[in-house]
Design an enzyme around this catalytic site. Structure first.
Site, PDB file in Angstrom:
ATOM      1  CG  ASN A 116       4.115 -34.035  22.869  1.00 48.53           C
ATOM      2  OD1 ASN A 116       3.593 -32.932  22.731  1.00 48.53           O
ATOM      3  ND2 ASN A 116       5.300 -34.340  22.320  1.00 48.53           N
ATOM      4  CE1 TYR A 148      -2.199 -31.633  15.005  1.00 50.78           C
ATOM      5  CE2 TYR A 148      -3.561 -29.658  14.932  1.00 50.78           C
ATOM      6  CZ  TYR A 148      -2.550 -30.395  15.510  1.00 50.78           C
ATOM      7  OH  TYR A 148      -1.897 -29.916  16.626  1.00 50.78           O
ATOM      8  CB  ALA A 150     -10.703 -36.046  12.399  1.00 47.81           C
ATOM      9  CE  LYS A 178      -3.025 -33.317  18.014  1.00 50.31           C
ATOM     10  NZ  LYS A 178      -2.194 -33.808  19.139  1.00 50.31           N
ATOM     11  CB  ILE A 224       4.008 -23.339  19.515  1.00 51.62           C
ATOM     12  CG1 ILE A 224       3.121 -24.049  20.549  1.00 51.62           C
ATOM     13  CG2 ILE A 224       5.393 -23.035  20.083  1.00 51.62           C
ATOM     14  CD1 ILE A 224       3.613 -25.438  20.954  1.00 51.62           C
TER      15      ILE A 224
HETATM   16  N1  LIG Z   1       3.166 -26.673  17.440  1.00 53.23           N
HETATM   17  C1  LIG Z   1       1.947 -26.156  17.676  1.00 53.23           C
HETATM   18  O1  LIG Z   1       1.649 -24.986  17.357  1.00 53.23           O
HETATM   19  C2  LIG Z   1       0.889 -26.995  18.333  1.00 53.23           C
HETATM   20  C3  LIG Z   1      -0.375 -26.442  18.558  1.00 53.23           C
HETATM   21  C4  LIG Z   1      -1.356 -27.207  19.135  1.00 53.23           C
HETATM   22  C5  LIG Z   1      -1.074 -28.515  19.499  1.00 53.23           C
HETATM   23  N2  LIG Z   1       0.164 -29.030  19.291  1.00 53.23           N
HETATM   24  C6  LIG Z   1       0.396 -30.420  19.671  1.00 53.23           C
HETATM   25  O2  LIG Z   1       1.528 -30.501  20.511  1.00 53.23           O
HETATM   26  C7  LIG Z   1       2.200 -31.750  20.317  1.00 53.23           C
HETATM   27  C8  LIG Z   1       3.674 -31.521  19.995  1.00 53.23           C
HETATM   28  O3  LIG Z   1       3.756 -30.631  18.904  1.00 53.23           O
HETATM   29  P1  LIG Z   1       5.148 -30.238  18.242  1.00 53.23           P
HETATM   30  O4  LIG Z   1       4.871 -28.992  17.472  1.00 53.23           O
HETATM   31  O5  LIG Z   1       6.267 -30.274  19.206  1.00 53.23           O
HETATM   32  O6  LIG Z   1       5.245 -31.435  17.166  1.00 53.23           O
HETATM   33  P2  LIG Z   1       6.493 -31.915  16.309  1.00 53.23           P
HETATM   34  O7  LIG Z   1       5.952 -32.524  15.043  1.00 53.23           O
HETATM   35  O8  LIG Z   1       7.487 -30.816  16.148  1.00 53.23           O
HETATM   36  O9  LIG Z   1       7.103 -33.049  17.242  1.00 53.23           O
HETATM   37  C9  LIG Z   1       6.418 -34.259  17.415  1.00 53.23           C
HETATM   38  C10 LIG Z   1       7.401 -35.308  17.896  1.00 53.23           C
HETATM   39  O10 LIG Z   1       6.765 -36.572  17.688  1.00 53.23           O
HETATM   40  C11 LIG Z   1       7.709 -37.458  17.113  1.00 53.23           C
HETATM   41  N3  LIG Z   1       7.069 -38.459  16.285  1.00 53.23           N
HETATM   42  C12 LIG Z   1       6.542 -38.281  15.043  1.00 53.23           C
HETATM   43  N4  LIG Z   1       6.142 -39.464  14.564  1.00 53.23           N
HETATM   44  C13 LIG Z   1       6.406 -40.393  15.508  1.00 53.23           C
HETATM   45  C14 LIG Z   1       6.240 -41.799  15.546  1.00 53.23           C
HETATM   46  N5  LIG Z   1       5.710 -42.471  14.520  1.00 53.23           N
HETATM   47  N6  LIG Z   1       6.651 -42.458  16.659  1.00 53.23           N
HETATM   48  C15 LIG Z   1       7.216 -41.790  17.703  1.00 53.23           C
HETATM   49  N7  LIG Z   1       7.394 -40.454  17.694  1.00 53.23           N
HETATM   50  C16 LIG Z   1       7.001 -39.765  16.605  1.00 53.23           C
HETATM   51  C17 LIG Z   1       8.598 -36.579  16.251  1.00 53.23           C
HETATM   52  O11 LIG Z   1       9.849 -37.215  15.968  1.00 53.23           O
HETATM   53  C18 LIG Z   1       8.712 -35.322  17.065  1.00 53.23           C
HETATM   54  O12 LIG Z   1       9.837 -35.376  17.930  1.00 53.23           O
HETATM   55  C19 LIG Z   1       1.426 -32.471  19.194  1.00 53.23           C
HETATM   56  O13 LIG Z   1       0.480 -33.349  19.766  1.00 53.23           O
HETATM   57  C20 LIG Z   1       0.710 -31.322  18.506  1.00 53.23           C
HETATM   58  O14 LIG Z   1      -0.446 -31.747  17.829  1.00 53.23           O
HETATM   59  C21 LIG Z   1       1.146 -28.311  18.709  1.00 53.23           C
END
Ligand SMILES: NC(=O)c1ccc[n+]([C@@H]2O[C@H](COP(=O)([O-])OP(=O)(O)OC[C@H]3O[C@@H](n4cnc5c(N)ncnc54)[C@H](O)[C@@H]3O)[C@@H](O)[C@H]2O)c1
Length: 262
Positions: A92, A174, A176, A178, A206
């Site tokens: 994730n 992003y 590429a 995903k 979200i």
């Molecule tokens: N938020 C959205 O609208 C949305 C939409 C589609 C997909 N997603 C996907 O859902 C997933 C979670 O999204 P989110 O919005 O909660 O993201 P976010 O950026 O808020 O959280 C990501 C988490 O990953 C951790 N992280 C970042 N770099 C890291 C590293 N080097 N090592 C370990 N951990 C690390 C961060 O500390 C954070 O807790 C992601 O894969 C994102 O691409 C999110």
């Protein structure tokens, strides 16, 4: 009489990367609610401990690790090997469209090769590396399931009109990464079969207090008429992680209010 597969994860160990982040915490809690012991992986030790403590049930394990560093990847793998089991891996953690990496979520002409490489390293290479290194435990599980988190932007191109007048971006890296994780999912599903299933889900946007203009445009383009919430993804992660999806592998499930259905 046959018994229907259930969503119970009782007795199983699930690793969730980015497990202290907004979506990761909810995914971790969904798995914990289904009975799993969850290994919460994120950058910061204290944030991991706090997230692990907040989950339903007890015995969850925080692992602070930077997945961009070889030592961080090894720390996760070593911690999971110490537990002696890995039934579920949820990839994730990612740089998203709002991550403040220089040269990343900026207009296309300003996006840099360094930011592109860094996003691929976290969003695509780290899931590959963790899956490869945890494969022996996943195979031994008897119920091994990898769940990758893709995005609608791994399935379709961005509508940049959404972002006009906002501070938000939609980086090429992003898309590429995903799209790459969707294809990595299909690759791994055949290579790790039949012992391990590999699927992904692709969230739509979200709601996180984005600019009103963005939200209004986004909602107009979404058949279900709203942005997602973190809780919208509890069902899909539990289903894909558990035996309820025992005959499903290599799929990318869009959970996006119909965004990609037009
Ligand atoms: N938020 C959205 O609208 C949305 C939409 C589609 C997909 N997603 C996907 O859902 C997933 C979670 O999204 P989110 O919005 O909660 O993201 P976010 O950026 O808020 O959280 C990501 C988490 O990953 C951790 N992280 C970042 N770099 C890291 C590293 N080097 N090592 C370990 N951990 C690390 C961060 O500390 C954070 O807790 C992601 O894969 C994102 O691409 C999110």
């Amino acid at each position: 009489m046959t018994t229907a597969p259930t969503t119970s994860l009782s007795g199983r160990t699930a690793v969730v990367t980015g497990g202290a982040g907004p979506l990761g915490r909810v995914l971790a809690d969904a798995l914990a609610t289904a009975g799993a012991r969850v290994v919460v992986v994120d950058l910061d030790d204290a944030a991991c401990a706090d997230a692990a403590d907040s989950l339903t049930g007890s015995g969850h394990v925080p692992v602070g690790a930077n997945l961009l560093e070889p030592e961080g990847l090894s720390r996760v793998v070593d911690a999971v090997h110490d537990l002696g089991a890995c039934d579920v891996l949820v990839n994730n953690a990612a740089f998203t469209g709002t991550s403040g990496v220089p040269g990343y979520a900026v207009p296309f002409d300003e996006q840099t090769d360094d930011a592109f490489a860094m996003a691929l390293a976290l969003n695509l290479t780290a899931p590959f590396s963790l899956t490869r290194r945890l494969a022996p435990l996943l195979r031994a599980s008897g119920h091994g399931s990898v769940v990758n988190v893709s995005s609608i932007y791994g399935l379709v191109g961005p509508n940049m009109g959404l972002y006009e007048g906002t501070r938000m971006g939609n980086p090429a890296a992003y898309a590429a990464s995903k799209g790459g994780i969707a294809q990595l999912t299909r690759y791994l599903s055949t290579v790790l079969a039949p012992e391990v299933r590999v699927n992904a889900f692709a969230p739509g946007g979200i709601a996180r207090g984005q600019d009103d203009a963005f939200v209004e445009r986004y909602e107009r383009l979404t058949p279900l008429g709203r942005m997602g919430t973190e809780d919208d993804f509890r069902g899909v992660v539990t289903w894909l992680a558990s035996d309820a999806s025992a005959y499903v592998t290599g799929q990318v499930v869009a959970v996006d209010g119909g965004w990609t259905a037009w």
